[in-house]
Design a protein around this motif. Structure first.
Motif, PDB file in Angstrom:
ATOM      1  N   ASP A  22       0.907  -1.053   0.129  1.00  0.00           N
ATOM      2  CA  ASP A  22       0.223  -0.077   0.072  1.00  0.00           C
ATOM      3  C   ASP A  22       1.212   2.005  -0.113  1.00  0.00           C
ATOM      4  OD1 ASP A  22      -2.509  -1.183  -0.109  1.00  0.00           O
ATOM      5  OD2 ASP A  22      -2.984  -0.741   1.713  1.00  0.00           O
ATOM      6  N   ARG A  23       1.802   0.942   0.589  1.00  0.00           N
ATOM      7  CA  ARG A  23       2.928   1.920   0.239  1.00  0.00           C
ATOM      8  C   ARG A  23       4.163   1.977  -0.083  1.00  0.00           C
ATOM      9  NH1 ARG A  23       2.144   6.326   3.838  1.00  0.00           N
ATOM     10  NH2 ARG A  23       3.903   8.351   3.803  1.00  0.00           N
ATOM     11  N   ALA A  24       3.847   2.634  -0.908  1.00  0.00           N
ATOM     12  CA  ALA A  24       5.776   1.900  -1.618  1.00  0.00           C
ATOM     13  C   ALA A  24       6.429   3.227  -2.835  1.00  0.00           C
ATOM     14  CB  ALA A  24       5.574   1.090  -2.874  1.00  0.00           C
ATOM     15  N   VAL A  25       8.289   2.843  -2.579  1.00  0.00           N
ATOM     16  CA  VAL A  25       8.533   3.929  -3.971  1.00  0.00           C
ATOM     17  C   VAL A  25       8.716   2.843  -4.877  1.00  0.00           C
ATOM     18  CG1 VAL A  25      11.033   5.134  -3.988  1.00  0.00           C
ATOM     19  CG2 VAL A  25       9.182   5.089  -2.124  1.00  0.00           C
ATOM     20  N   VAL A  26       8.506   3.890  -5.655  1.00  0.00           N
ATOM     21  CA  VAL A  26       8.617   2.395  -7.852  1.00  0.00           C
ATOM     22  C   VAL A  26       9.828   3.411  -8.452  1.00  0.00           C
ATOM     23  CG1 VAL A  26       7.413   1.403  -9.165  1.00  0.00           C
ATOM     24  CG2 VAL A  26       6.260   1.582  -7.153  1.00  0.00           C
ATOM     25  N   VAL A  27      10.582   2.558  -9.282  1.00  0.00           N
ATOM     26  CA  VAL A  27      11.547   3.241  -9.887  1.00  0.00           C
ATOM     27  C   VAL A  27      11.107   2.319 -11.618  1.00  0.00           C
ATOM     28  CG1 VAL A  27      14.149   3.660 -10.653  1.00  0.00           C
ATOM     29  CG2 VAL A  27      13.241   3.140  -7.887  1.00  0.00           C
ATOM     30  N   ASP A  28      10.760   3.096 -12.818  1.00  0.00           N
ATOM     31  CA  ASP A  28      10.599   2.088 -13.653  1.00  0.00           C
ATOM     32  C   ASP A  28      11.919   2.820 -14.716  1.00  0.00           C
ATOM     33  OD1 ASP A  28       9.458   1.473 -15.724  1.00  0.00           O
ATOM     34  OD2 ASP A  28       8.197   3.706 -15.952  1.00  0.00           O
TER      35      ASP A  28
END
Length: 442
Positions: free
Chosen positions: A260-266
């Motif tokens: 529910d809580r994240a830091v995402v690198v695309d």
């Protein structure tokens, strides 16, 4: 079962997702020129027995999000006169301005954000402008009125005049897409009108490729902020779904990880894009440059960007700095990767195959989404509640129009905020409605 497809610049990824969100099958192929060719290739790489059970297809794409050319659009502003430097299409990049053309006009009418009428709509001037546009061979119109988010009537009335003067005209109304800033909202409407032929070609190509691949399921396109709209809705409002890959990847990575809580690198071909997820929602942003460098007023996700061309050495330190900047806005968020080249992202507990398929997974698992963002003038709590109820009804109607099965449509978010810079009683109303994709083909 749902199928999600991510057509990227380097690879095309497809993911079959079961009713419980489990991945049933994946396929990855090299992208080639042409959306249809990419879709046919990735469908052929999936197990044939599985694809027969697909009841909806979600598509996100980078490969053809930029059309070769924008269509000419006649831009009509309903507002008091302004300096030419603030007029319609002022400040557009040269190439985009040349493609859209310089056919525009300002006519009397519109209102203040308080709802006060500035002047009656000059219907004769609207009709004259519409006929001049048609004489020049332009039948696509974008209409933007001052104060339209409080009082859209002038835009609706102008559209009626244009339709009568130019039968078959295609008309985009700014209050259906943009937000409070007149110029940016106007730009958004003009871009939408300019993109409609491209959207029709793109969706037709995708639907033909699905049929050739043996799929009869309806097609849905991913929105810029995540979520889906039907192919028919995309043809009408393409500007909502022209840069969806990162939003789909960020949502997909978080969903697959149950975070529910994240830091995402695309990790894309040309750049690293980093965004945060809080309570399952990607952090949003508003005004900024859109397609072709044109400033638009349209919901989008907030991303921090690191171009690959600017990497120093291995680039590891720069990627770590990128992550840390976003992490400060989302303390405690789990770090996740998305995209096909995640080697520089320091993620440990994540399936690399899930990272590659994150955007396709996000497109497969998303719901239909529609939003209402408007201003309202209320004399008291009772009137405010009534107006918010009307906005909720409007959002529900929009999400069904966007492709949601009516029985599944529901309001996911509704809020009202007093507008501090306007007189007491003026509120900003924001409503988001969601629903499951309808099984009726678009």
């Amino acid at each position: 079962m749902r199928l999600g497809v991510d057509v990227g610049r380097a690879t095309t990824v497809a993911v079959l997702v079961g009713p419980g969100g489990q991945t049933v099958a994946r396929a990855v192929v090299d992208s080639v020129p042409g959306l249809g060719e990419c879709l046919r290739a990735v469908l052929a790489a999936l197990p044939p027995a599985e694809t027969g059970e697909v009841d909806a297809v979600g598509l996100t794409m980078d490969l053809e999000r930029r059309p070769s050319r924008l269509r000419p659009v006649a831009a009509l502003r309903i507002a008091p006169p302004s300096h030419p430097s603030l007029g319609p299409l002022a400040g557009w990049p040269a190439q985009a301005a040349r493609e859209v053309g310089q056919l525009h006009a300002v006519v009397s009418g519109g209102s203040a954000l308080t709802g006060r009428e500035l002047a009656p709509l000059d219907r004769a001037a609207v009709a004259d402008f519409a006929r001049r546009a048609a004489a020049d061979g332009v039948t696509a119109f974008a209409v933007a009125a001052a104060g339209a988010l409080t009082r859209p009537d002038p835009e609706v009335a102008a559209a009626e005049v244009i339709a009568e003067a130019v039968p078959g005209a295609e008309i985009t109304l700014s209050h259906e897409l943009g937000r409070s800033g007149l110029r940016e909202r106007e730009n958004t409407a003009v871009l939408n009108g300019a993109l409609r032929p491209w959207a029709a070609r793109t969706s037709d190509t995708a639907e033909r490729a699905l049929r050739v691949g043996g799929l009869r399921a309806p097609l849905f396109l991913a929105r810029n902020t995540g979520g889906l709209v039907s192919a028919a809705y995309f043809r009408h409002y393409p500007v909502l779904a022209i840069a969806s890959t990162t939003a789909s990847a960020v949502r997909g990575a978080a969903l697959a990880a149950g975070a529910d809580r994240a830091v995402v690198v695309d990790a894309g071909v040309a750049e690293f894009r980093c965004a945060s997820v809080t309570d399952g929602e990607v952090e949003g942003s508003d005004v900024g440059p859109g397609l072709g460098g044109v400033d638009v007023d349209l919901a989008r996700i907030r991303t921090d960007v690191l171009p690959r061309a600017g990497l120093v050495g291995t680039g590891a330190e720069q990627v770590a700095d990128l992550v840390e900047r976003v992490r400060r806005r989302t303390p405690g968020g789990v770090l996740l990767a998305a995209g096909g080249d995640c080697g520089l992202v320091p993620v440990r507990a994540q399936d690399p195959a899930a990272a590659v398929a994150a955007a396709a997974y996000g497109a497969a698992c998303s719901e239909i989404v529609a939003e209402v963002d408007q201003f309202a003038v209320a004399g008291g709590h009772g009137e405010l509640d009534r107006l918010l109820g009307l906005a909720r009804d409007q959002a529900l109607a929009r999400v069904v129009a966007a492709g949601a099965a009516p029985a599944t449509a529901r309001v996911a978010f509704a809020a009202h905020t007093p507008v501090s810079y306007l007189p007491e009683g003026v509120h900003r109303l924001r409503v988001r409605a969601v629903g499951s994709p309808s099984g009726i083909p678009s």
